[in-house]
Design a protein around this motif. Structure first.
Motif, PDB file in Angstrom:
ATOM      1  N   THR A   1       0.851  -1.193   0.000  1.00 60.56           N
ATOM      2  CA  THR A   1       0.000   0.000   0.000  1.00 60.56           C
ATOM      3  C   THR A   1       0.887   1.243   0.000  1.00 60.56           C
ATOM      4  N   PRO A   2       0.343   2.401  -0.363  1.00 55.66           N
ATOM      5  CA  PRO A   2       1.126   3.630  -0.268  1.00 55.66           C
ATOM      6  C   PRO A   2       1.675   3.876   1.138  1.00 55.66           C
ATOM      7  N   ARG A   3       0.915   3.525   2.171  1.00 55.55           N
ATOM      8  CA  ARG A   3       1.417   3.722   3.535  1.00 55.55           C
ATOM      9  C   ARG A   3       2.686   2.902   3.772  1.00 55.55           C
ATOM     10  N   MET A   4       2.703   1.675   3.310  1.00 52.98           N
ATOM     11  CA  MET A   4       3.890   0.839   3.473  1.00 52.98           C
ATOM     12  C   MET A   4       5.081   1.412   2.718  1.00 52.98           C
ATOM     13  N   LEU A   5       4.844   1.873   1.504  1.00 52.96           N
ATOM     14  CA  LEU A   5       5.939   2.400   0.691  1.00 52.96           C
ATOM     15  C   LEU A   5       6.524   3.665   1.309  1.00 52.96           C
ATOM     16  N   LEU A   6       5.674   4.530   1.833  1.00 52.16           N
ATOM     17  CA  LEU A   6       6.139   5.795   2.394  1.00 52.16           C
ATOM     18  C   LEU A   6       6.727   5.648   3.795  1.00 52.16           C
ATOM     19  N   SER A   7       6.370   4.586   4.501  1.00 52.52           N
ATOM     20  CA  SER A   7       6.885   4.383   5.857  1.00 52.52           C
ATOM     21  C   SER A   7       8.026   3.375   5.903  1.00 52.52           C
ATOM     22  N   HIS A   8       8.553   3.011   4.764  1.00 55.24           N
ATOM     23  CA  HIS A   8       9.714   2.119   4.672  1.00 55.24           C
ATOM     24  C   HIS A   8       9.430   0.744   5.281  1.00 55.24           C
ATOM     25  N   THR A   9       8.261   0.205   4.970  1.00 51.40           N
ATOM     26  CA  THR A   9       7.931  -1.138   5.448  1.00 51.40           C
ATOM     27  C   THR A   9       7.533  -2.104   4.332  1.00 51.40           C
ATOM     28  N   PRO A  10       7.990  -1.906   3.075  1.00 52.00           N
ATOM     29  CA  PRO A  10       7.537  -2.817   2.011  1.00 52.00           C
ATOM     30  C   PRO A  10       8.234  -4.163   2.026  1.00 52.00           C
ATOM     31  N   GLY A  11       9.372  -4.275   2.735  1.00 54.65           N
ATOM     32  CA  GLY A  11      10.116  -5.524   2.735  1.00 54.65           C
ATOM     33  C   GLY A  11      11.264  -5.566   1.756  1.00 54.65           C
ATOM     34  N   PHE A  12      11.541  -4.450   1.099  1.00 50.66           N
ATOM     35  CA  PHE A  12      12.641  -4.381   0.134  1.00 50.66           C
ATOM     36  C   PHE A  12      13.936  -3.927   0.815  1.00 50.66           C
ATOM     37  N   ALA A  13      15.051  -4.187   0.135  1.00 50.01           N
ATOM     38  CA  ALA A  13      16.316  -3.562   0.512  1.00 50.01           C
ATOM     39  C   ALA A  13      16.239  -2.071   0.186  1.00 50.01           C
ATOM     40  N   ASN A  14      17.234  -1.313   0.631  1.00 51.20           N
ATOM     41  CA  ASN A  14      17.261   0.113   0.289  1.00 51.20           C
ATOM     42  C   ASN A  14      17.179   0.263  -1.226  1.00 51.20           C
ATOM     43  N   PHE A  15      18.081  -0.405  -1.912  1.00 50.04           N
ATOM     44  CA  PHE A  15      18.001  -0.556  -3.360  1.00 50.04           C
ATOM     45  C   PHE A  15      18.352  -1.998  -3.693  1.00 50.04           C
ATOM     46  N   ARG A  16      17.848  -2.486  -4.780  1.00 50.53           N
ATOM     47  CA  ARG A  16      17.962  -3.909  -5.102  1.00 50.53           C
ATOM     48  C   ARG A  16      19.398  -4.375  -5.210  1.00 50.53           C
ATOM     49  N   PHE A  17      20.333  -3.480  -5.515  1.00 54.77           N
ATOM     50  CA  PHE A  17      21.727  -3.893  -5.678  1.00 54.77           C
ATOM     51  C   PHE A  17      22.485  -3.955  -4.361  1.00 54.77           C
ATOM     52  N   PHE A  18      21.818  -3.737  -3.227  1.00 49.01           N
ATOM     53  CA  PHE A  18      22.448  -3.900  -1.921  1.00 49.01           C
ATOM     54  C   PHE A  18      22.137  -5.290  -1.368  1.00 49.01           C
ATOM     55  N   THR A  19      23.152  -5.929  -0.804  1.00 49.50           N
ATOM     56  CA  THR A  19      22.955  -7.203  -0.127  1.00 49.50           C
ATOM     57  C   THR A  19      22.415  -6.946   1.276  1.00 49.50           C
ATOM     58  N   PRO A  20      21.864  -7.978   1.936  1.00 51.97           N
ATOM     59  CA  PRO A  20      21.372  -7.779   3.306  1.00 51.97           C
ATOM     60  C   PRO A  20      22.440  -7.266   4.260  1.00 51.97           C
ATOM     61  N   GLU A  21      23.701  -7.577   3.993  1.00 52.63           N
ATOM     62  CA  GLU A  21      24.787  -7.124   4.856  1.00 52.63           C
ATOM     63  C   GLU A  21      25.270  -5.726   4.513  1.00 52.63           C
ATOM     64  N   GLY A  22      24.679  -5.130   3.478  1.00 53.04           N
ATOM     65  CA  GLY A  22      25.066  -3.787   3.085  1.00 53.04           C
ATOM     66  C   GLY A  22      26.102  -3.733   1.990  1.00 53.04           C
ATOM     67  N   GLY A  23      26.483  -4.894   1.444  1.00 53.64           N
ATOM     68  CA  GLY A  23      27.418  -4.920   0.333  1.00 53.64           C
ATOM     69  C   GLY A  23      26.741  -4.562  -0.972  1.00 53.64           C
ATOM     70  N   TYR A  24      27.509  -4.578  -2.050  1.00 54.93           N
ATOM     71  CA  TYR A  24      27.008  -4.172  -3.361  1.00 54.93           C
ATOM     72  C   TYR A  24      27.008  -5.357  -4.303  1.00 54.93           C
ATOM     73  N   ASP A  25      25.873  -5.604  -4.924  1.00 59.58           N
ATOM     74  CA  ASP A  25      25.726  -6.673  -5.911  1.00 59.58           C
ATOM     75  C   ASP A  25      25.120  -6.068  -7.171  1.00 59.58           C
TER      76      ASP A  25
END
Length: 416
Positions: free
Chosen positions: A144-168
């Motif tokens: 929902t828009p609320r999830m997207l705006l409140s940073h709760t969609p379940g995504f990484a910051n950006f798709r090219f970041f690994t869960p540990e914060g590395g770059y893929d």
């Protein structure tokens, strides 16, 4: 952990009492915020100590700009001074202003914060090339828009970041947890909200931001894409060693962070937000109210699950596009912006009666944020450790071991 930090384990009871009532019933006299020449001297002292080439600062009281000044250089090599009209990279403070614009759509009935985005899009999200990675995972229908705006969609910051914060570089967009269940800062989520508005509602986000934000507040030196008239007065970004990084001329609109702007423009916006202009009182309250509690040790890497209670006393939470928390002065809200050669912060305390905004062209400037917040607004509970705003004179807090024993919110800042 270093022996000088045992207090980090002692916080909860006494700090809550100290902040809200005063330990043993004794009033604590807080130093007054700095203004005028005294504030100028403190800014210049801190910049020199932390090797920050350029910094612009605005202070707002009761919706009125009372301090607006630029310090240092926009270009060290050419010895060009930073001015209040110098164009600087806004980075993620874009998100807070985008959320403000989105609330205008909510207020007009064009958008419902809790309506699934599937109901706005002409076809299923995975059928769009940019979101094809989500094919086979029906959880996108819960977004929902609320999830997207409140940073709760379940995504990484950006798709090219690994869960540990590395770059893929070959990273694929995927859900890392069930949408809506916890906070994890996500530029992907904000950009998906932009996609829904543009594709689902047929509204150009650049035009929306221009109309609802930039024109409303007279922000003539602000844009989501590069403008050639910016070149005559432009800040060059600098790395921690003050090596020049240039300035990216962004040609694509990104709600998560493509904005160029000036300190004068950002002061005008934050003062207007504090006054409640452009949104009804109910819409402003919804924009800035706590949406979900945050218990992560630090904001980045976003997907780490280490938890802490250190920020529970200030009720650290995600709002819509903003961070919010409570302190003795009242409700506070903030939005930072970070990139190589850029560190920015907008912060309001006392229910919006006092605000400050910082733009810098330095990777070192975050080391000043806690000190500048206290200098301009009075002692604050800015959760500097969680934000990663490690004070310049406390480099040990950047070490990985610090995550095992985070600094409590509102604790006295330890002296080196």
């Amino acid at each position: 952990m270093p022996a000088r930090r045992p207090f980090a384990r002692l916080l909860p009871a006494c700090f809550a009492i100290l902040l809200l009532a005063g330990c043993a019933g004794q009033a604590v006299r807080e130093p007054a915020p700095l203004r005028g020449a005294a504030l100028d001297r403190e800014v210049e002292r801190l910049m020199q100590a932390a090797h920050v080439p350029g910094l612009a600062l605005a202070v707002i009281e009761d919706g009125r700009v009372v301090h607006l000044k630029a310090y240092g250089a926009r270009d060290l090599e050419q010895r060009l001074p930073l001015t209040t009209d110098t164009v600087m990279y806004g980075a993620s403070i874009t998100k807070g202003q985008f959320a403000y614009a989105v609330m205008s759509l909510v207020e007009s009935g064009r958008l419902d914060l809790d309506r699934p985005i599937a109901q706005y899009l002409p076809k299923p999200l995975p059928e769009y090339e940019k979101y094809a990675d989500l094919a086979g995972d029906e959880r996108w229908r819960k977004l929902t828009p609320r999830m997207l705006l409140s940073h709760t969609p379940g995504f990484a910051n950006f798709r090219f970041f690994t869960p540990e914060g590395g770059y893929d570089p070959n990273g694929k967009l995927r859900f890392h947890f069930e949408p809506g269940t916890r906070y994890a800062y996500s530029g992907e989520g904000i950009n998906l909200m932009q996609f829904v508005i543009e594709v689902g509602l047929g509204i150009d986000v650049a035009e929306l931001m221009q109309r609802q934000v930039y024109d409303r507040f007279g922000m003539t030196r602000t844009s989501l894409v590069w403008r050639e008239d910016f070149a005559a007065n432009l800040a060059i970004g600098y790395d921690p060693q003050n090596k020049p990084l240039g300035h990216k001329k962004r040609g694509a609109v990104r709600a998560a962070g493509s904005m160029d702007t000036s300190i004068a423009d950002q002061a005008a916006f934050l003062a207007g937000l504090a006054r409640g202009e452009g949104l009804s009182a109910a819409s402003k309250a919804e924009l800035l109210r706590p949406q979900i509690a945050i218990d992560s040790v630090q904001q980045f890497p976003t997907l780490l699950t280490d938890a802490t209670q250190d920020n529970r006393g200030i009720a650290l939470s995600a709002a819509l596009g903003w961070l919010t928390y409570r302190e003795p002065q009242g409700q506070a809200w903030a939005k930072g912006g970070h990139d190589d050669g850029t560190n920015n912060l907008a912060l309001c305390v006392a229910d919006g009666r006092r605000c400050m905004v910082i733009l810098s062209n330095s990777s070192n400037a975050e080391g000043l944020f806690k000190y500048l917040a206290d200098a301009t607004l009075g002692p604050t509970c800015l959760p500097w450790f969680w934000n990663g705003y490690i004070p310049y004179d406390h480099p040990e807090w950047r070490e990985p071991a610090a995550r095992a024993q985070p600094h409590p919110a509102c604790a006295p800042l330890p002296r080196p």
